[in-house]
Design an enzyme around this catalytic site. Structure first.
Site, short mmCIF file in Angstrom:
data_model
loop_
_atom_site.label_atom_id
_atom_site.label_comp_id
_atom_site.label_asym_id
_atom_site.label_seq_id
_atom_site.Cartn_x
_atom_site.Cartn_y
_atom_site.Cartn_z
N GLY A 186 42.41 42.98 38.57
CA GLY A 186 42.20 43.10 37.13
C GLY A 186 43.37 43.82 36.48
O GLY A 186 44.48 43.32 36.53
N SER A 224 46.63 42.56 43.98
CA SER A 224 47.03 42.69 42.59
C SER A 224 46.76 44.13 42.11
O SER A 224 47.27 45.08 42.72
CB SER A 224 46.30 41.64 41.74
OG SER A 224 46.89 41.50 40.48
N TRP A 225 45.98 44.32 41.07
CA TRP A 225 45.62 45.67 40.63
C TRP A 225 44.92 46.44 41.76
O TRP A 225 45.08 47.65 41.89
CB TRP A 225 44.75 45.60 39.39
CG TRP A 225 44.10 46.90 39.00
CD1 TRP A 225 42.75 47.15 38.98
CD2 TRP A 225 44.74 48.09 38.55
NE1 TRP A 225 42.52 48.45 38.56
CE2 TRP A 225 43.72 49.05 38.28
CE3 TRP A 225 46.07 48.46 38.37
CZ2 TRP A 225 44.00 50.34 37.83
CZ3 TRP A 225 46.36 49.75 37.91
CH2 TRP A 225 45.33 50.67 37.66
N ASP A 258 54.57 33.68 43.62
CA ASP A 258 53.74 34.55 42.78
C ASP A 258 54.48 34.80 41.47
O ASP A 258 55.49 35.51 41.44
CB ASP A 258 53.46 35.86 43.51
CG ASP A 258 52.41 36.72 42.82
OD1 ASP A 258 52.25 36.58 41.58
OD2 ASP A 258 51.77 37.53 43.50
N HIS A 272 49.80 33.61 43.09
CA HIS A 272 49.19 34.94 43.01
C HIS A 272 47.72 34.96 43.42
O HIS A 272 47.25 35.95 43.96
CB HIS A 272 49.32 35.47 41.57
CG HIS A 272 48.82 36.88 41.40
ND1 HIS A 272 49.48 37.97 41.93
CD2 HIS A 272 47.73 37.38 40.75
CE1 HIS A 272 48.81 39.08 41.62
NE2 HIS A 272 47.75 38.74 40.91
#
Length: 320
Positions: free
Chosen positions: A42, A110-111, A268, A295
């Site tokens: 996120g 990711s986050w 990505d 990604h």
């Protein structure tokens, strides 16, 4: 193999954190297994049972939870007491709640990879290993790649134009802040339309060259609004991190003894591969696996490689 199949969660509930928030969690796999902390992306993503496919249920005890303001955590869309330092403190609250002396693995993409690295740097004694993918370290370079005219929009000009044309000409000078204002509107229609436009950009650049973007996610208001609002909330505040904080030598030194693996897609477009390369150069004890994907974690190669890595760590003992 498409992934490990888990029975329904053997435990779920909420954990109060601070004066406002309650974190929703679920536990899967072996009750007394090697504990894994799964960190969703996120900001503004959420968990689902599908997140367990990487972990052998006969070995791992998998802890999933929705971060503040999103998923089934309450209150939904709450921005107060919702920043990076609060999220990191939540991870320790969860560890204490579950009476886990040390996580066998902290896993995030990711986050989620950002939180995993920050958590390991803040609490190295609590982390046995790191498995991170689609790495994001929240540097200005990465943020400029995502939004700057010299960044990824040169590869996706039509998606960038669509992202900006949703806004008025005056708003386009500061698109992140303009979207953030709309996403906080009291009018649900304004909020939802802004969320769909914000997320369409993310989804447009998230898939690899042999993958088809799934824009059906935009129709899921329960995903679209929290994802856009929380991502904008963190982005306009520079994630409450100093530029390059994760990569500072004194912070990297704190995690030099933690084994780990980085997986990153060559294609990505959300988080540039150079970030993974730079991190591994600074932490040569980490294994770096290049993928041919983009990604998103849904690609078959990404899923298979993550499963293999988790299987490798299943034989290790990090309890000491």
């Amino acid at each position: 193999m498409s992934g490990y199949e888990h029975s329904d969660s053997f435990d779920k509930g909420v954990v109060p954190v601070g004066s406002i928030h309650q974190l929703y969690y679920e536990q899967y796999g072996k009750r007394d297994g090697k504990p894994v902390l799964y960190l969703h992306g996120g900001p503004g993503g959420h968990i689902s049972k599908a997140n367990t496919v990487y972990f052998n249920p006969e070995i791992y005890r998998v802890v999933l939870f929705d971060q503040r303001g999103t998923g089934r955590s309450k209150p939904l869309l709450e921005l107060r007491e919702n920043d990076t330092s609060h999220l990191l403190a939540d991870l320790e609250t969860l560890r204490a709640h579950f009476k886990i002396p040390k996580w066998h693995m902290v896993f995030g993409g990711s986050w989620g990879s950002t939180l995993a690295l920050l958590y390991a740097q803040a609490y190295p004694h609590a982390v046995g290993s790191l498995v991170i993918f689609g790495v994001f370290t929240a540097t200005k370079l990465e943020l400029d790649w995502f939004r700057d005219p010299l960044g990824v929009n040169n590869l996706f000009p039509e998606a960038q134009d669509e992202f900006l044309e949703f806004l008025s000409e005056e708003e386009r000078d500061h698109p992140n802040a303009s979207y953030y204002k709309r996403l906080q509107s009291n009018d649900p229609k304004i909020r939802l339309e802004a969320a769909r436009a914000w997320n369409r950009w993310d989804l447009s650049i998230g898939w690899g060259p042999m993958e088809t973007p799934d824009f059906q996610m935009l129709d899921d208001e329960a995903w679209s609004v929290p994802h856009a609002l929380l991502e904008a909330h963190y982005m306009v505040n520079d994630f409450w991190l100093d530029d390059g904080q994760i990569l500072k030598s004194e912070n990297l030194a704190k995690i030099r003894d933690i084994p780990g693996t980085i997986l990153h897609g060559r294609h990505d477009m959300v988080c540039p591969p150079k970030t993974a390369w730079r991190l591994q150069r600074e932490l040569p004890h980490l294994q770096l696996i290049w993928l041919s994907s983009g990604h998103m974690p849904f690609a078959s190669e990404t899923r298979q490689q993550l499963m293999q890595v988790c299987d490798q760590y299943a034989d290790q003992d990090y309890s000491a």
